[in-house]
Design an enzyme around this catalytic site. Sequence first.
Site, PDB file in Angstrom:
ATOM      1  N   LYS A 249      46.247  40.348  46.926  1.00  0.00           N
ATOM      2  CA  LYS A 249      44.929  40.921  46.647  1.00  0.00           C
ATOM      3  C   LYS A 249      43.942  39.773  46.570  1.00  0.00           C
ATOM      4  CE  LYS A 249      43.869  42.639  42.546  1.00  0.00           C
ATOM      5  NZ  LYS A 249      43.483  43.606  41.491  1.00  0.00           N
TER       6      LYS A 249
HETATM    7  C1  R5P Z   1      41.008  42.003  36.906  1.00  0.00           C
HETATM    8  O1  R5P Z   1      40.681  42.651  35.956  1.00  0.00           O
HETATM    9  C2  R5P Z   1      42.083  42.538  37.758  1.00  0.00           C
HETATM   10  O2  R5P Z   1      42.759  41.569  38.496  1.00  0.00           O
HETATM   11  C3  R5P Z   1      41.631  43.643  38.669  1.00  0.00           C
HETATM   12  O3  R5P Z   1      42.789  44.293  39.072  1.00  0.00           O
HETATM   13  C4  R5P Z   1      40.927  43.172  39.932  1.00  0.00           C
HETATM   14  O4  R5P Z   1      39.863  42.325  39.666  1.00  0.00           O
HETATM   15  C5  R5P Z   1      40.468  44.393  40.748  1.00  0.00           C
HETATM   16  O5  R5P Z   1      39.510  45.062  40.026  1.00  0.00           O
HETATM   17  P1  R5P Z   1      37.976  45.046  40.488  1.00  0.00           P
HETATM   18  O6  R5P Z   1      37.874  45.879  41.757  1.00  0.00           O
HETATM   19  O7  R5P Z   1      37.244  45.695  39.304  1.00  0.00           O
HETATM   20  O8  R5P Z   1      37.590  43.613  40.709  1.00  0.00           O
END
Ligand code: R5P
Length: 261
Positions: free
Chosen positions: A174
């Site tokens: 990710k």
């Molecule tokens: C951080 O809180 C986590 O890694 C989240 O899963 C990641 O940042 C994805 O969430 P967002 O789309 O809110 O950035």
Amino acid sequence: MDWGMKNRLSKIIKPKDGHTVMLAVDHGYFMGPTTGLEKLDQMVNPLIPYADVLMPTRGALRNYISPDTEIPICLRVSGGTSILNEKNLLHEGIIVSIEDAIRLNVSAVAFSILVGQPFERDTLLGFTQIIDDANRYNIPVLAVTAVGRGLGKDAKYLSLASRMAAELGASIVKTYFCPNFEKVVDTCPVPIVIAGGKKIPEKDAIQMAYDALQAGAIGVDMGRNIFQSSDPVSMIKAVNAVVHKKYSPKEAYDLFKSKKK
Ligand code: R5P
């Protein structure tokens, strides 16, 4: 790759099109009751029908999500700092044992690596430890890269962090969308999903998801741009349409507006 790993990955990345809509709701592990997740169950339950995967913490799972739920889980297993710890933010380590992840019947686990931070080594060694633990049980690991400030979210940095994650053993990465994202995808040997990042206008977030798919991402692992939307259900429907139904940004945004209360 063993049957078990393939089977778990098929829960995360949908075989019908090789894409995925992951709903990230793990923010509480360092942000506490972040906006939109104050009552996590009330926010998440209406969204689940439109998500392929849920990404919570173990506490969110046990306290807010019904064990009857059929959605596969990608469990947040790294942590160790809070937003109050500015100097050391996201200096993370293992916060969930692989045995507890197995108890929770998860399909994957997620661990953040902070390439470029002074403490990068700690996060990378923790990451590889969880990969070794997870591999013993054929559980795939999703590497969360580049969360945090001042890391420069350009293709050069994101391709470095994503490729390192893959080289160290991640099954999925990710990261964030950026100009020349194709370079990030082309230099990473495992599938990539994009985080949404801080809340931006729904039209822009839909465009970003579309552009990421066009550049080779297999989907999203989005949180704030869904649960902080003016209409979260309409937003996840629109994102799902981009990821799985080949909607154009305009079609998806029109869907968002038409469904909005
Ligand atoms: C951080 O809180 C986590 O890694 C989240 O899963 C990641 O940042 C994805 O969430 P967002 O789309 O809110 O950035």
